[in-house]
Design an enzyme around this catalytic site. Structure first.
Site, PDB file in Angstrom:
ATOM      1  N   ASP A  41       0.815  -1.168  -0.127  1.00 51.29           N
ATOM      2  CA  ASP A  41       0.026   0.344   0.087  1.00 51.29           C
ATOM      3  C   ASP A  41       0.989   1.162  -0.141  1.00 51.29           C
ATOM      4  O   ASP A  41       1.344   1.401   0.925  1.00 51.29           O
ATOM      5  CB  ASP A  41      -0.852  -0.031   1.333  1.00 51.29           C
ATOM      6  CG  ASP A  41      -1.990   0.983   1.281  1.00 51.29           C
ATOM      7  OD1 ASP A  41      -1.768   2.056   0.292  1.00 51.29           O
ATOM      8  OD2 ASP A  41      -2.831   0.876   2.003  1.00 51.29           O
TER       9      ASP A  41
ATOM     10  N   CYS B  73      -4.275  10.716 -14.708  1.00 51.88           N
ATOM     11  CA  CYS B  73      -4.982  10.492 -16.038  1.00 51.88           C
ATOM     12  C   CYS B  73      -6.307  11.180 -15.834  1.00 51.88           C
ATOM     13  O   CYS B  73      -7.222  10.583 -16.417  1.00 51.88           O
ATOM     14  CB  CYS B  73      -4.781   9.185 -16.581  1.00 51.88           C
ATOM     15  SG  CYS B  73      -5.763   8.154 -15.687  1.00 51.88           S
TER      16      CYS B  73
ATOM     17  N   ASP C  30       2.235   7.863  -9.331  1.00 46.84           N
ATOM     18  CA  ASP C  30       1.164   7.827 -10.659  1.00 46.84           C
ATOM     19  C   ASP C  30       0.126   7.236  -9.543  1.00 46.84           C
ATOM     20  O   ASP C  30      -0.037   6.065  -9.585  1.00 46.84           O
ATOM     21  CB  ASP C  30       1.980   6.889 -11.668  1.00 46.84           C
ATOM     22  CG  ASP C  30       0.849   6.831 -12.508  1.00 46.84           C
ATOM     23  OD1 ASP C  30       0.027   7.457 -12.616  1.00 46.84           O
ATOM     24  OD2 ASP C  30       1.291   5.926 -13.531  1.00 46.84           O
TER      25      ASP C  30
END
Length: 165
Positions: free
Chosen positions: A31, A101, A49
């Site tokens: 995690d 994104c 990311d």
């Protein structure tokens, strides 16, 4: 060193790295929202990311219809926790890069603004513009840039680069 919470996504990373000829990636199931004390201050650069709503992904136009405001808020909170946790690994003078994104302000600028307010050791990297392609450089502001499909011919992406004092 790559952290992934889910085995199936770690498998996708392995396949992608193999296809690209990347042999130095160490993918670990863990995690990323939990800091690793053994890594404190040891990394020159960290890329976060993070999981996101995907509102910038052209190939998933229906994602906007499926995500609720509460889901976006929960994602932003998770993104903040991950960013805080991985930031502890950045050495003084090192870089922390945050990427999504999505084109969601709540998951992008708002996460970075909140992170910087809580972490005085980090500041926006004014050199981000110099690291980008010439056509994108003028749009970099305060160490951040948002890419849009209609302007950039790519999915919608957000990048923030910060440096640790």
């Amino acid at each position: 060193l790559c952290y992934e919470l889910h085995e199936h996504r770690a498998d996708l990373m392995r396949k992608t790295f193999a296809r690209l000829g990347v042999s130095i990636a160490d993918i670990q199931l863990r995690d990323a929202a939990v800091p690793d004390p053994a890594l404190a201050g040891t990394m020159d650069a960290v890329l976060a990311d993070v999981p996101c709503s995907g509102f910038g992904v052209i190939g998933k136009p229906d994602v906007r219809l499926r995500r609720t405001r509460e889901e976006v808020q929960n994602l932003a909170a998770l993104q903040g926790r991950i960013l805080s946790a991985v930031s502890t690994a950045v050495r003084p003078g090192g870089a922390l890069v945050y990427a999504t994104c999505t084109i969601s302000r709540a998951e992008n600028e708002d996460v970075i603004t909140a992170f910087l307010a809580r972490n005085a050791a980090f500041s926006p990297d004014p050199r981000l513009a110099q690291l980008l392609p010439e056509a994108l450089a003028p749009r970099a502001k305060e160490g951040m840039i948002q890419l849009f499909p209609h302007l950039d011919g790519t999915d919608g992406f957000f990048i923030a680069r910060m440096v640790r004092a």
